[in-house]
Design a protein around this motif. Sequence first.
Motif, PDB file in Angstrom:
ATOM      1  N   VAL A  32       0.848  -1.194   0.000  1.00 38.41           N
ATOM      2  CA  VAL A  32       0.000   0.000   0.000  1.00 38.41           C
ATOM      3  C   VAL A  32       0.884   1.246   0.000  1.00 38.41           C
ATOM      4  O   VAL A  32       2.043   1.195   0.414  1.00 38.41           O
ATOM      5  CB  VAL A  32      -0.953   0.029   1.219  1.00 38.41           C
ATOM      6  N   LYS A  33       0.338   2.340  -0.467  1.00 36.87           N
ATOM      7  CA  LYS A  33       1.029   3.636  -0.420  1.00 36.87           C
ATOM      8  C   LYS A  33       0.324   4.514   0.606  1.00 36.87           C
ATOM      9  O   LYS A  33      -0.903   4.595   0.619  1.00 36.87           O
ATOM     10  CB  LYS A  33       0.995   4.315  -1.791  1.00 36.87           C
ATOM     11  N   ARG A  34       1.144   5.141   1.450  1.00 36.60           N
ATOM     12  CA  ARG A  34       0.598   6.015   2.490  1.00 36.60           C
ATOM     13  C   ARG A  34       1.462   7.254   2.630  1.00 36.60           C
ATOM     14  O   ARG A  34       2.672   7.192   2.493  1.00 36.60           O
ATOM     15  CB  ARG A  34       0.610   5.302   3.848  1.00 36.60           C
ATOM     16  N   GLY A  35       0.818   8.348   2.957  1.00 33.68           N
ATOM     17  CA  GLY A  35       1.539   9.563   3.293  1.00 33.68           C
ATOM     18  C   GLY A  35       1.773   9.600   4.793  1.00 33.68           C
ATOM     19  O   GLY A  35       1.036   8.990   5.561  1.00 33.68           O
ATOM     20  N   ASN A  36       2.811  10.314   5.213  1.00 32.74           N
ATOM     21  CA  ASN A  36       3.142  10.404   6.632  1.00 32.74           C
ATOM     22  C   ASN A  36       3.071  11.838   7.130  1.00 32.74           C
ATOM     23  O   ASN A  36       3.259  12.781   6.365  1.00 32.74           O
ATOM     24  CB  ASN A  36       4.561   9.892   6.890  1.00 32.74           C
ATOM     25  N   ILE A  37       2.860  11.970   8.417  1.00 40.11           N
ATOM     26  CA  ILE A  37       2.909  13.261   9.094  1.00 40.11           C
ATOM     27  C   ILE A  37       4.142  13.230   9.996  1.00 40.11           C
ATOM     28  O   ILE A  37       4.307  12.298  10.782  1.00 40.11           O
ATOM     29  CB  ILE A  37       1.623  13.501   9.905  1.00 40.11           C
ATOM     30  N   CYS A  38       5.001  14.234   9.865  1.00 44.45           N
ATOM     31  CA  CYS A  38       6.246  14.252  10.629  1.00 44.45           C
ATOM     32  C   CYS A  38       6.053  14.914  11.993  1.00 44.45           C
ATOM     33  O   CYS A  38       4.943  15.313  12.360  1.00 44.45           O
ATOM     34  CB  CYS A  38       7.342  14.959   9.841  1.00 44.45           C
ATOM     35  N   LYS A  40       7.763  17.737  12.964  1.00 45.28           N
ATOM     36  CA  LYS A  40       8.214  19.135  12.939  1.00 45.28           C
ATOM     37  C   LYS A  40       7.030  20.086  13.048  1.00 45.28           C
ATOM     38  O   LYS A  40       6.046  19.955  12.330  1.00 45.28           O
ATOM     39  CB  LYS A  40       8.977  19.428  11.652  1.00 45.28           C
ATOM     40  N   GLU A  41       7.186  21.061  13.926  1.00 42.33           N
ATOM     41  CA  GLU A  41       6.146  22.085  14.051  1.00 42.33           C
ATOM     42  C   GLU A  41       6.147  22.976  12.821  1.00 42.33           C
ATOM     43  O   GLU A  41       7.189  23.295  12.279  1.00 42.33           O
ATOM     44  CB  GLU A  41       6.425  22.956  15.284  1.00 42.33           C
ATOM     45  N   GLY A  42       4.989  23.372  12.376  1.00 43.86           N
ATOM     46  CA  GLY A  42       4.879  24.280  11.249  1.00 43.86           C
ATOM     47  C   GLY A  42       5.084  23.629   9.889  1.00 43.86           C
ATOM     48  O   GLY A  42       5.102  24.317   8.871  1.00 43.86           O
ATOM     49  N   CYS A  43       5.262  22.320   9.845  1.00 45.24           N
ATOM     50  CA  CYS A  43       5.457  21.632   8.564  1.00 45.24           C
ATOM     51  C   CYS A  43       4.147  21.626   7.777  1.00 45.24           C
ATOM     52  O   CYS A  43       3.049  21.646   8.351  1.00 45.24           O
ATOM     53  CB  CYS A  43       5.940  20.198   8.804  1.00 45.24           C
ATOM     54  N   LYS A  44       4.256  21.567   6.454  1.00 44.82           N
ATOM     55  CA  LYS A  44       3.063  21.560   5.598  1.00 44.82           C
ATOM     56  C   LYS A  44       2.158  20.365   5.869  1.00 44.82           C
ATOM     57  O   LYS A  44       0.967  20.396   5.611  1.00 44.82           O
ATOM     58  CB  LYS A  44       3.472  21.587   4.123  1.00 44.82           C
ATOM     59  N   CYS A  45       2.733  19.296   6.443  1.00 44.22           N
ATOM     60  CA  CYS A  45       1.919  18.107   6.714  1.00 44.22           C
ATOM     61  C   CYS A  45       0.996  18.309   7.920  1.00 44.22           C
ATOM     62  O   CYS A  45       0.084  17.516   8.140  1.00 44.22           O
ATOM     63  CB  CYS A  45       2.805  16.884   6.925  1.00 44.22           C
ATOM     64  N   LYS A  46       1.232  19.374   8.702  1.00 42.16           N
ATOM     65  CA  LYS A  46       0.423  19.608   9.901  1.00 42.16           C
ATOM     66  C   LYS A  46      -0.490  20.827   9.776  1.00 42.16           C
ATOM     67  O   LYS A  46      -1.082  21.243  10.766  1.00 42.16           O
ATOM     68  CB  LYS A  46       1.352  19.795  11.108  1.00 42.16           C
ATOM     69  N   ARG A  47      -0.578  21.404   8.605  1.00 45.66           N
ATOM     70  CA  ARG A  47      -1.454  22.564   8.425  1.00 45.66           C
ATOM     71  C   ARG A  47      -2.884  22.211   8.810  1.00 45.66           C
ATOM     72  O   ARG A  47      -3.365  21.127   8.465  1.00 45.66           O
ATOM     73  CB  ARG A  47      -1.449  23.021   6.969  1.00 45.66           C
ATOM     74  N   HIS A  49      -5.588  23.531   7.618  1.00 47.75           N
ATOM     75  CA  HIS A  49      -6.384  23.499   6.388  1.00 47.75           C
ATOM     76  C   HIS A  49      -5.486  23.031   5.255  1.00 47.75           C
ATOM     77  O   HIS A  49      -4.412  23.569   5.036  1.00 47.75           O
ATOM     78  CB  HIS A  49      -6.958  24.884   6.069  1.00 47.75           C
ATOM     79  N   ASN A  50      -5.934  22.001   4.554  1.00 50.09           N
ATOM     80  CA  ASN A  50      -5.214  21.453   3.408  1.00 50.09           C
ATOM     81  C   ASN A  50      -3.806  20.952   3.763  1.00 50.09           C
ATOM     82  O   ASN A  50      -2.825  21.382   3.156  1.00 50.09           O
ATOM     83  CB  ASN A  50      -5.157  22.490   2.275  1.00 50.09           C
ATOM     84  N   PRO A  51      -3.687  20.035   4.715  1.00 48.05           N
ATOM     85  CA  PRO A  51      -2.366  19.479   5.027  1.00 48.05           C
ATOM     86  C   PRO A  51      -1.846  18.625   3.867  1.00 48.05           C
ATOM     87  O   PRO A  51      -2.626  18.013   3.147  1.00 48.05           O
ATOM     88  CB  PRO A  51      -2.617  18.623   6.265  1.00 48.05           C
ATOM     89  N   VAL A  52      -0.535  18.609   3.677  1.00 48.69           N
ATOM     90  CA  VAL A  52       0.096  17.832   2.613  1.00 48.69           C
ATOM     91  C   VAL A  52       1.043  16.815   3.273  1.00 48.69           C
ATOM     92  O   VAL A  52       2.141  17.173   3.689  1.00 48.69           O
ATOM     93  CB  VAL A  52       0.884  18.738   1.640  1.00 48.69           C
ATOM     94  N   PRO A  53       0.603  15.564   3.380  1.00 51.73           N
ATOM     95  CA  PRO A  53       1.477  14.572   4.021  1.00 51.73           C
ATOM     96  C   PRO A  53       2.720  14.293   3.175  1.00 51.73           C
ATOM     97  O   PRO A  53       2.733  14.505   1.963  1.00 51.73           O
ATOM     98  CB  PRO A  53       0.608  13.322   4.129  1.00 51.73           C
ATOM     99  N   HIS A  54       3.777  13.824   3.834  1.00 53.85           N
ATOM    100  CA  HIS A  54       5.008  13.432   3.138  1.00 53.85           C
ATOM    101  C   HIS A  54       4.770  12.103   2.428  1.00 53.85           C
ATOM    102  O   HIS A  54       4.041  11.257   2.890  1.00 53.85           O
ATOM    103  CB  HIS A  54       6.154  13.283   4.144  1.00 53.85           C
ATOM    104  N   GLY A  55       5.435  11.929   1.311  1.00 53.00           N
ATOM    105  CA  GLY A  55       5.300  10.668   0.587  1.00 53.00           C
ATOM    106  C   GLY A  55       4.553  10.867  -0.709  1.00 53.00           C
ATOM    107  O   GLY A  55       4.621  11.927  -1.307  1.00 53.00           O
ATOM    108  N   PRO A  56       3.834   9.875  -1.164  1.00 50.04           N
ATOM    109  CA  PRO A  56       3.478   8.639  -0.466  1.00 50.04           C
ATOM    110  C   PRO A  56       4.651   7.650  -0.439  1.00 50.04           C
ATOM    111  O   PRO A  56       5.491   7.631  -1.334  1.00 50.04           O
ATOM    112  CB  PRO A  56       2.323   8.077  -1.280  1.00 50.04           C
TER     113      PRO A  56
END
Length: 115
Positions: A32-38, A40-47, A49-56
């Motif tokens: 399977v392919k999955r995105g991750n949340i890191c 780090k504070e303020g990273c785009k994956c933790k926004r 609104h419209n978070p962008v996970p790392h990966g997939p």
Amino acid sequence: MNKRTLKRLIKARRELIQKLGNYEYILRGTVVKRGNICGKEGCKCKRPHNPVPHGPYRYLSHRGRQKTQMVFLNNTKLKLASRGIKEYHKLIDTIYRISEINFQILRYHYREIGR
């Protein structure tokens, strides 16, 4: 059905049974392919609104007897996992074919086998 058919079925079954020992890398699972949340504070994956996970990234999802586990797959692990999953499917196919032969024998040749 005649004795020739029974002999053919038994021969086919023996050939399939011989194949059962040839599988070393059997692996039941799914890639399977999955995105991750890191972390780090303020990273785009933790926004908010419209978070962008790392990966997939690719993972193997493996359901064992008691729980489902995931393992990260680098390129080397991906090759091994893919090989194992293919072997698993070939093994299951072989078992189904043996079962179908046994069904035919039971259905049409039970008298000859029961002796």
